[in-house]
Design an enzyme around this catalytic site. Structure first.
Site, short mmCIF file in Angstrom:
data_model
loop_
_atom_site.label_atom_id
_atom_site.label_comp_id
_atom_site.label_asym_id
_atom_site.label_seq_id
_atom_site.Cartn_x
_atom_site.Cartn_y
_atom_site.Cartn_z
N LYS A 78 0.38 -0.90 0.12
CA LYS A 78 0.59 0.02 -0.14
C LYS A 78 0.45 1.27 -0.18
CE LYS A 78 -4.22 1.87 2.39
NZ LYS A 78 -4.94 1.34 4.04
N SER A 153 -9.65 1.57 2.83
CA SER A 153 -9.18 2.06 2.43
C SER A 153 -7.43 1.73 1.89
CB SER A 153 -8.37 2.98 3.00
OG SER A 153 -7.03 3.00 3.84
N SER A 177 -9.85 -1.30 6.88
CA SER A 177 -9.41 -0.99 5.66
C SER A 177 -8.66 -2.18 4.94
CB SER A 177 -8.40 0.07 5.95
OG SER A 177 -9.62 1.40 5.88
#
Length: 486
Positions: A78, A153, A177
């Site tokens: 990420k 996310s 997330s």
């Protein structure tokens, strides 16, 4: 089977037998990225040349008998984990060209394990969102149905794994997330206990809630990744100095003698009927594996969303104050004064959702409102933690849905922040309590969209989550199914 479709442990077996090489695996994944990335849009940065160099080095290490536990396996992370070799944008214009001066601890651990870092994955700006639509650069698509959200996310992290654009990835989980996008994209995703995995080098959203964890193709891969990234880090003051078990050692154990709790509050109004059925079918499979199922109660569940959306924005308001256009990040050079430069840099550098949460957090912390909002939320957070302690006195782990619905169309809820906040209602409490949680696929909707089951356990009890998840995986018949990306 295509090399890019392998799991981590399958690829390790082939590498160990000499049937393939790290370069061949990396080239296969890069070829898969070329094929599907224009449709999936999971990557913000792809370091093709760097990945091939790392793969060549991994093959040399293997030849010399210097194998790490993930030697030569192509992974991605990420884009809020600091790296010195490529930008760390956090999905924001504010950090569009920022290259960190150091690597995050987990990035260093992956490198020490021999993995190949392919690139950085799309995400909601500064991890604030539930669909990755708040990314300033692109929105990742759900590989199971293009045009549908991949979750957030860590949407890019889940989409890349589901689409075979990497063997595994890392995400971060502040209120669901990792688990929510894992559920929507049909991957395994784990949020470890707060303090189990170092947060050093993670660009902070809400420091008391954030935790790094893996997204993988199956449960064994999740255990392999946890073996590598877990452990004490003196650079992180919230890191816990506890021995890390071999998470793969107990995967094959049955569930006889294990008690599973069903929180009544997680199976109520607003839960999609297909999600409810898939999760209940999964619970029946866990009973077949020998577990006993009891009903438990988490009476303060109704307050989780309110508590979270006071504490998280308050911490974000503090953490994001550093992005002022002075030291690093975006700066508006047209301003005529210092105050105007602050104003314009933050107004133009941050997106709408980030600005919304900064405003909420600043208000909650302001003089005259701190006691009424932030202090009260912190007190209720303690009550939520106490709920879990009482529940775990009666059971070893709890099961529930991850998200109230399967994935939905991109843009469908984009103009309704409250609807998006409520999509995390079943995952927020694990972060508030600091306990481990994970999502494991348990079925599909009639539209062919994945559905995940959430497993939660007491602090530092990730082993039992992985064990139960592995037992479910063996019975559910979902693992190994692949999306067709047309």
């Amino acid at each position: 089977m295509e090399l890019s479709a392998l799991t981590l442990h399958e690829a390790l077996d082939l590498l160990g037998s000499g049937a393939t090489t790290s370069v061949a695996l990396t080239e296969a994944v890069l070829g898969r990225i070329d094929q599907v990335e224009p449709k999936v849009q999971a990557y913000l940065t792809l370091d093709r040349e760097g990945a091939l160099r790392q793969a060549e080095a991994a093959d040399i290490r293997r030849k010399n008998g210097q194998n790490g536990p993930l030697n030569g396996l192509p992974l991605a992370i990420k884009d809020l984990l600091c790296t010195t070799t490529m930008p760390t944008t956090c999905g924001s214009r504010m950090l569009e060209h920022f290259v960190a001066p150091y690597d995050a601890t987990v990035v260093g651990k992956l490198a020490e394990a021999g993995s190949v870092l392919l690139g950085k994955l799309a995400m909601d700006e500064f991890a604030m969102g539930s669909t990755s639509e708040n990314c300033a650069f692109q929105t990742p698509h759900n590989p199971w149905k293009l045009g549908y959200v991949a979750g957030g996310s860590s949407g890019g992290s889940a989409a890349a794994v589901a689409a075979d654009e990497c063997f595994a990835s890392l995400g971060s989980d502040t209120g669901g997330s990792i688990r929510q996008p894992a559920s929507l994209c049909g991957t395994v995703g784990m949020k470890p206990t707060y303090g189990r995995v170092s947060r050093y080098g993670l660009v902070a959203f809400a420091s008391s809630l954030d935790q790094i964890g893996p997204l993988t193709k199956d449960v064994r891969d999740c255990a392999l990744m946890m073996n590598v990234i877990s452990g004490f880090d003196p650079h992180d003051s919230t890191s816990i100095n506890l021995a890390v078990p071999d998470y793969t050692a107990t995967l094959q154990d049955g569930l006889k003698g294990i008690t599973i709790g069903m929180p009544a509050e997680y199976f109520g109004q607003g839960l999609d009927a297909e999600v409810d059925k898939a999760v209940r079918d999964g619970i029946a499979m866990l009973k077949e594996a020998g577990a006993e199922v009891v009903e438990v109660s988490l009476p303060h569940t109704d307050y989780c969303v309110a508590v979270y959306y006071l504490i998280a924005p308050a911490e974000a308001s503090s953490n994001l104050a550093r992005f002022d256009g002075v030291r690093y990040g975006f700066r508006d050079t047209s301003a005529d004064s210092l105050i105007e430069m602050y104003n314009r840099s933050r107004s133009r550098g941050f997106g709408d959702e980030v600005k919304r949460r900064i405003l909420i957090g600043t208000y909650a912390l302001s003089s005259g409102y701190y006691d009424a909002f932030y202090k009260k939320a912190s007190q209720v957070r303690t009550l939520i933690k106490d709920d879990f302690a009482r529940a775990f006195a009666r059971c070893d782990l709890m099961v529930s849905p991850v998200c109230p619905t399967p994935s939905w169309k991109i843009g469908e809820k984009a103009d309704d922040p409250l609807a998006l906040y409520l999509s995390d209602i079943l995952t927020l409490s694990a972060n508030l309590a600091g306990i481990p949680g994970m999502s494991v696929p348990c079925g599909f909707s009639s539209a062919g969209l994945p559905i995940g089951m959430q497993l939660q356990a007491a602090h530092f009890n990730e082993e039992i989550l992985l064990r139960a998840a592995h037992n479910l995986e063996q019975r559910a018949g979902v693992a190994g199914k692949k999306p067709v990306i047309a």
